[in-house]
Design a protein around this motif. Structure first.
Motif, PDB file in Angstrom:
ATOM      1  N   ASP A  19      61.163  39.484  87.196  1.00  0.00           N
ATOM      2  CA  ASP A  19      62.112  39.141  86.197  1.00  0.00           C
ATOM      3  C   ASP A  19      62.227  38.750  85.077  1.00  0.00           C
ATOM      4  O   ASP A  19      61.873  37.071  85.508  1.00  0.00           O
ATOM      5  CB  ASP A  19      63.653  38.444  86.979  1.00  0.00           C
ATOM      6  N   ASN A  20      62.033  38.358  84.344  1.00  0.00           N
ATOM      7  CA  ASN A  20      62.264  38.311  82.699  1.00  0.00           C
ATOM      8  C   ASN A  20      61.984  36.411  83.140  1.00  0.00           C
ATOM      9  O   ASN A  20      61.697  35.856  82.431  1.00  0.00           O
ATOM     10  CB  ASN A  20      62.453  38.759  81.925  1.00  0.00           C
ATOM     11  N   ILE A  43      57.267  44.495  84.980  1.00  0.00           N
ATOM     12  CA  ILE A  43      58.524  43.514  84.096  1.00  0.00           C
ATOM     13  C   ILE A  43      59.613  44.040  83.944  1.00  0.00           C
ATOM     14  O   ILE A  43      59.314  45.156  82.784  1.00  0.00           O
ATOM     15  CB  ILE A  43      57.468  43.124  82.537  1.00  0.00           C
ATOM     16  N   HIS A  44      60.288  43.246  84.017  1.00  0.00           N
ATOM     17  CA  HIS A  44      61.916  44.023  83.167  1.00  0.00           C
ATOM     18  C   HIS A  44      62.696  42.746  82.729  1.00  0.00           C
ATOM     19  O   HIS A  44      61.983  42.042  83.321  1.00  0.00           O
ATOM     20  CB  HIS A  44      62.754  44.873  84.705  1.00  0.00           C
ATOM     21  N   ASN A  45      64.154  43.070  82.118  1.00  0.00           N
ATOM     22  CA  ASN A  45      64.788  42.086  81.517  1.00  0.00           C
ATOM     23  C   ASN A  45      66.113  42.118  81.922  1.00  0.00           C
ATOM     24  O   ASN A  45      67.144  42.255  81.336  1.00  0.00           O
ATOM     25  CB  ASN A  45      64.727  42.711  79.800  1.00  0.00           C
ATOM     26  N   ALA A  50      69.286  38.997  75.303  1.00  0.00           N
ATOM     27  CA  ALA A  50      68.456  39.076  73.892  1.00  0.00           C
ATOM     28  C   ALA A  50      67.595  39.961  73.912  1.00  0.00           C
ATOM     29  O   ALA A  50      66.745  40.323  74.842  1.00  0.00           O
ATOM     30  CB  ALA A  50      68.575  37.905  73.482  1.00  0.00           C
ATOM     31  N   ASP A  51      67.223  40.450  72.918  1.00  0.00           N
ATOM     32  CA  ASP A  51      65.904  40.852  72.887  1.00  0.00           C
ATOM     33  C   ASP A  51      65.005  40.081  73.233  1.00  0.00           C
ATOM     34  O   ASP A  51      64.836  38.826  73.602  1.00  0.00           O
ATOM     35  CB  ASP A  51      65.247  41.452  71.408  1.00  0.00           C
ATOM     36  N   SER A  52      63.449  40.906  73.674  1.00  0.00           N
ATOM     37  CA  SER A  52      62.988  39.722  73.789  1.00  0.00           C
ATOM     38  C   SER A  52      61.275  40.555  73.892  1.00  0.00           C
ATOM     39  O   SER A  52      61.026  41.336  74.013  1.00  0.00           O
ATOM     40  CB  SER A  52      62.529  39.910  75.682  1.00  0.00           C
ATOM     41  N   THR A  53      60.654  39.680  73.813  1.00  0.00           N
ATOM     42  CA  THR A  53      58.915  40.070  73.024  1.00  0.00           C
ATOM     43  C   THR A  53      58.054  39.222  74.041  1.00  0.00           C
ATOM     44  O   THR A  53      58.001  38.289  74.889  1.00  0.00           O
ATOM     45  CB  THR A  53      58.393  39.038  71.957  1.00  0.00           C
ATOM     46  N   ASP A  72      70.912  48.566  78.105  1.00  0.00           N
ATOM     47  CA  ASP A  72      71.579  49.337  77.488  1.00  0.00           C
ATOM     48  C   ASP A  72      71.793  48.687  75.469  1.00  0.00           C
ATOM     49  O   ASP A  72      72.350  49.053  75.170  1.00  0.00           O
ATOM     50  CB  ASP A  72      73.167  49.825  77.714  1.00  0.00           C
ATOM     51  N   THR A  73      71.839  46.900  75.994  1.00  0.00           N
ATOM     52  CA  THR A  73      71.643  46.180  74.349  1.00  0.00           C
ATOM     53  C   THR A  73      70.598  45.382  74.352  1.00  0.00           C
ATOM     54  O   THR A  73      70.638  45.871  73.065  1.00  0.00           O
ATOM     55  CB  THR A  73      72.170  45.747  75.278  1.00  0.00           C
ATOM     56  N   TYR A  74      69.645  45.507  74.747  1.00  0.00           N
ATOM     57  CA  TYR A  74      68.275  44.342  74.032  1.00  0.00           C
ATOM     58  C   TYR A  74      67.251  45.455  74.569  1.00  0.00           C
ATOM     59  O   TYR A  74      66.532  46.245  75.198  1.00  0.00           O
ATOM     60  CB  TYR A  74      68.469  43.497  75.330  1.00  0.00           C
ATOM     61  N   ASP A  75      66.213  45.234  73.537  1.00  0.00           N
ATOM     62  CA  ASP A  75      65.085  46.063  73.158  1.00  0.00           C
ATOM     63  C   ASP A  75      63.815  44.539  73.823  1.00  0.00           C
ATOM     64  O   ASP A  75      63.791  43.477  74.128  1.00  0.00           O
ATOM     65  CB  ASP A  75      64.544  45.663  71.701  1.00  0.00           C
ATOM     66  N   MET A  76      62.761  45.365  74.096  1.00  0.00           N
ATOM     67  CA  MET A  76      61.772  44.759  75.259  1.00  0.00           C
ATOM     68  C   MET A  76      61.117  45.327  73.940  1.00  0.00           C
ATOM     69  O   MET A  76      59.967  46.089  74.060  1.00  0.00           O
ATOM     70  CB  MET A  76      60.903  45.192  76.140  1.00  0.00           C
ATOM     71  N   ILE A  77      59.829  44.228  73.625  1.00  0.00           N
ATOM     72  CA  ILE A  77      58.756  44.355  72.443  1.00  0.00           C
ATOM     73  C   ILE A  77      57.386  43.994  73.217  1.00  0.00           C
ATOM     74  O   ILE A  77      57.379  43.049  73.581  1.00  0.00           O
ATOM     75  CB  ILE A  77      59.017  43.527  70.890  1.00  0.00           C
ATOM     76  N   ILE A  78      56.798  44.544  72.979  1.00  0.00           N
ATOM     77  CA  ILE A  78      55.501  44.442  73.558  1.00  0.00           C
ATOM     78  C   ILE A  78      54.363  44.090  72.685  1.00  0.00           C
ATOM     79  O   ILE A  78      54.202  45.181  71.650  1.00  0.00           O
ATOM     80  CB  ILE A  78      55.181  45.590  74.859  1.00  0.00           C
ATOM     81  N   ASP A  79      53.245  43.222  72.513  1.00  0.00           N
ATOM     82  CA  ASP A  79      52.876  42.534  71.613  1.00  0.00           C
ATOM     83  C   ASP A  79      51.603  42.715  71.997  1.00  0.00           C
ATOM     84  O   ASP A  79      50.962  41.709  72.744  1.00  0.00           O
ATOM     85  CB  ASP A  79      53.629  40.955  71.524  1.00  0.00           C
ATOM     86  N   PRO A  80      50.386  43.412  71.808  1.00  0.00           N
ATOM     87  CA  PRO A  80      49.065  43.250  72.208  1.00  0.00           C
ATOM     88  C   PRO A  80      48.686  41.692  71.944  1.00  0.00           C
ATOM     89  O   PRO A  80      48.657  41.465  70.507  1.00  0.00           O
ATOM     90  CB  PRO A  80      48.346  44.941  71.631  1.00  0.00           C
ATOM     91  N   ALA A  81      47.373  41.376  72.165  1.00  0.00           N
ATOM     92  CA  ALA A  81      46.399  40.660  71.792  1.00  0.00           C
ATOM     93  C   ALA A  81      45.707  41.030  70.624  1.00  0.00           C
ATOM     94  O   ALA A  81      45.496  42.202  69.991  1.00  0.00           O
ATOM     95  CB  ALA A  81      45.596  39.865  73.154  1.00  0.00           C
ATOM     96  N   ALA A  82      45.313  39.764  69.181  1.00  0.00           N
ATOM     97  CA  ALA A  82      45.160  39.869  68.345  1.00  0.00           C
ATOM     98  C   ALA A  82      43.972  40.852  68.272  1.00  0.00           C
ATOM     99  O   ALA A  82      42.854  41.247  69.124  1.00  0.00           O
ATOM    100  CB  ALA A  82      44.294  38.800  67.564  1.00  0.00           C
ATOM    101  N   ASP A  83      43.912  41.914  67.267  1.00  0.00           N
ATOM    102  CA  ASP A  83      42.688  43.522  67.140  1.00  0.00           C
ATOM    103  C   ASP A  83      43.256  44.088  67.964  1.00  0.00           C
ATOM    104  O   ASP A  83      41.562  44.692  68.720  1.00  0.00           O
ATOM    105  CB  ASP A  83      41.719  42.396  67.013  1.00  0.00           C
TER     106      ASP A  83
END
Length: 132
Positions: A19-20, A43-45, A50-53, A72-83
């Protein structure tokens, strides 16, 4: 000609739902995930306001994770490690993958080669965004 499996006891396994806001090592936003959180994990939100990164650690062989949007309201943003890469559609190194605000949007990632996340399943509404 075939494969068989003889079992004398129970087969067991587990998938850990995180749980986020409650279970992750880093509950701030953005969430910096640790390797231990990426082993047979969902992993869920649920309950986010709010949106979560989610910033992934360096991809190492054997890591696997599913991100599942329950909102139905907020995004989940997945950010990989550098490069590093999430191999989805036209994504390039460092691109973010966003699970749009559509309930049941998901992406499942597995690392077979260090530094690379392979998409082994996805559904719903996903977009690719260049890291700012």
């Amino acid at each position: 000609t075939g494969t068989s499996l003889d079992v004398t006891g129970a087969l067991t396994g587990s998938i850990k739902p995180y749980d986020n806001g409650n279970d992750l090592n880093d509950t701030s936003t953005p969430h910096t995930l640790i390797a231990a959180e990426l082993r047979r994990t969902i992993i869920h939100n649920n309950g986010d306001g709010a949106d979560s990164t989610y910033t992934l650690p360096a991809a190492t062989v054997g890591m696997c994770v599913m991100f599942f949007n329950t909102s139905d309201t907020y995004d989940m943003i997945i950010d990989p490690a550098a490069d590093e890469f999430i191999h989805y559609s036209t994504a390039t190194a460092d691109d973010w993958i966003t699970l749009e605000d559509v309930r049941a949007s998901f992406i499942s990632l597995v690392c077979f080669v260090a530094g690379h996340w392979e998409v082994v399943g996805y559904g719903g509404s996903l977009t690719i965004t260049a890291k700012p």
